[in-house]
Write a protein that holds these residues in place. Structure first.
Motif, PDB file in Angstrom:
ATOM      1  N   MET A   1       0.850  -1.199   0.000  1.00 50.35           N
ATOM      2  CA  MET A   1       0.000   0.000   0.000  1.00 50.35           C
ATOM      3  C   MET A   1       0.883   1.246   0.000  1.00 50.35           C
ATOM      4  SD  MET A   1      -2.820   1.213   2.846  1.00 50.35           S
ATOM      5  CE  MET A   1      -3.830  -0.228   2.584  1.00 50.35           C
ATOM      6  N   GLN A  35      -6.304   6.903   1.735  1.00 47.87           N
ATOM      7  CA  GLN A  35      -6.434   5.453   1.741  1.00 47.87           C
ATOM      8  C   GLN A  35      -7.374   5.088   2.876  1.00 47.87           C
ATOM      9  OE1 GLN A  35      -2.451   3.953   2.135  1.00 47.87           O
ATOM     10  NE2 GLN A  35      -1.939   4.278  -0.013  1.00 47.87           N
ATOM     11  N   ARG A  60      -8.537   2.410  -3.384  1.00 43.94           N
ATOM     12  CA  ARG A  60      -8.131   3.181  -2.206  1.00 43.94           C
ATOM     13  C   ARG A  60      -8.518   2.465  -0.912  1.00 43.94           C
ATOM     14  NH1 ARG A  60     -11.082   8.743  -3.500  1.00 43.94           N
ATOM     15  NH2 ARG A  60     -12.727   7.175  -3.886  1.00 43.94           N
TER      16      ARG A  60
END
Length: 280
Positions: A1, A35, A60
């Motif tokens: 991520m 996110q 996201r």
């Protein structure tokens, strides 16, 4: 991520009825550079499948599953730590609450402009059976240190407890987790945590954007103390835990300190809603 400027964490357990709408609310914010982490706490309904399906549509969003079910207190602690470790700013979102489309953008913008603040929060819109009601802070809690220096201490720290769902700097993590564990009870932990940020003038209030809190979760019934002894212990823990913040304030006389203690006692009574006797 990839690292994001803002991380939104959804600590959720059995939230299948409302989770989708709450996720869509964040996805449709006018601030898109975030996110979102869905912290799934071993739900027994369709929460996980709803979360995974949403993540497949919006990159996201991602899911973190707890290997074993955690208590509400421990799951929120994990959510705070996860958010603080993942972005410059973070916030939590209850799976049954919502916000105005400008909520994230306005609050992140306020923290960008004022490096001295650790929390940004707006007004709270209470959604229940009747018409929505608005909750705002009183002006006396927004410039607390200067008022204290002048011997002016409010009788109560009047602010929305829902500010716990505002936007925090990652550096706020230590204060949040320490105070969250200190009170050791999900009921009123939000207000207890926020008290330190307010007393130390670390909150920036942003009028306009709203956090839309939907009543009916039954938190007081689930987590509130029932026995007199437990209620008294929590009131005292709340009072003295807030009063020790006097050491973070400018030097003041005995009268001002007594006013501060009175404020802490009143705040503990109002926030817990526990009446120990008829009059207090």
């Amino acid at each position: 991520m990839e690292q994001a400027e803002l991380v939104v964490v959804f600590p959720v357990y059995n939230g299948a009825k409302t989770l989708l709408k709450s996720l869509e609310c964040i996805a449709n914010q006018d601030f898109a550079a975030f996110q979102a982490i869905i912290l799934e706490n071993c739900s027994t309904d369709d929460t996980l499948s709803i979360a995974q399906e949403f993540c497949d549509k919006d990159s996201r969003f991602s899911v973190v599953q707890n290997p074993a079910h955690l208590s509400a207190q421990d799951n929120f602690t994990k959510a705070f730590e996860l958010g603080a470790a993942s972005g410059k700013f973070f916030c939590l979102r209850a799976c049954d609450d919502f916000s105005s489309p400008d909520f994230l953008g306005a609050l992140v913008g306020a923290l960008r402009q004022d490096e001295g603040k650790m929390v940004a929060a707006g007004s709270t819109k209470i959604i229940g059976k009747g018409a929505p009601k608005m909750k705002h802070p009183v002006s006396s809690v927004l410039d607390f240190r200067r008022s204290y220096e002048q011997g002016k201490v409010p009788r109560n720290l009047t602010f929305p407890a829902e500010w716990i769902y505002g936007v925090f700097r990652s550096g706020a993590r230590d204060v949040i987790v320490r105070r969250w564990v200190e009170l050791n009870n999900p009921w009123c932990s939000a207000s207890y945590v926020l008290a330190e940020f307010i007393v130390r003038d670390l909150v920036v209030y942003v009028p306009g954007p709203t956090y839309d809190f939907v009543e009916g979760s039954g938190s007081e019934q689930k987590y509130g103390a029932k026995a007199f002894r437990d209620r008294l212990q929590q009131r005292l823990r709340y009072t003295f835990g807030c009063y020790k913040l006097v050491h973070t304030l400018p030097t003041a006389g005995l009268v001002t300190k007594l006013k501060f203690f009175r404020m802490c006692w009143n705040d503990a009574r109002r926030k817990t809603r526990y009446k120990l006797f008829w009059i207090f």
